[in-house]
Scaffold this motif. Structure first.
Motif: not given
Length: 156
Positions: A60-81
């Protein structure tokens, strides 16, 4: 004799005391965190799809009035997006700040900037809520699940 409807139980670290239950093409129920316990007790009426667990974890990042969350989407043990969530904190009417959000996202996502979310059309001038965020995550997760089901063509 009725066909079953899907219900997705979701959690969000921004709202640790809440549990979100999204019904297929229906409403979003917001309950306290003990909702999971209730669902276990009702297992005679609901069937758990354990293999469908999907999650997004990240930073989770905050830049001035913006909140940005960058995440890895996983299904089970593997990353999907990858998921990118952007919020303009001072605004509670999503349509009022969409152009500002778009410009901000274009500054770091370039041509990968998404179009206006479908949830904005349903909430033209109403207050944006945590349930709206969960609906967008559900849409993202369903897209990723569908990509998983598409057979990969062989290359010759």
């Amino acid at each position: 004799g009725q066909t079953g409807k899907l219900m997705y139980v979701m959690h969000n670290s921004e709202y640790p005391l809440s549990c979100f239950a999204l019904f297929e093409n229906g409403p979003c129920l917001i309950a306290d965190a003990n909702f999971d316990t209730l669902m276990v007790k009702l297992k005679g009426f609901f069937q758990n799809a354990k293999a469908n667990k999907i999650e997004s974890r990240g930073t989770r990042y905050q830049y001035c009035d913006f909140l940005v969350k960058v995440g890895t989407v996983t299904m089970g043990p593997s990353a999907r997006g990858i998921s990118v969530e952007v919020e303009y904190c001072p605004c509670v009417i999503a349509n009022d700040c969409w152009n500002l959000l778009l410009e901000f996202m274009q500054s770091f996502m370039g041509s990968h900037t998404p179009g206006i979310p479908s949830v904005f059309g349903a909430k033209h001038d109403s207050i944006y809520s945590p349930a709206d965020t969960m609906v967008q995550y559900m849409e993202l997760f369903n897209k990723i699940r569908k990509q998983q089901q598409v057979p990969v063509a062989g290359i010759r």
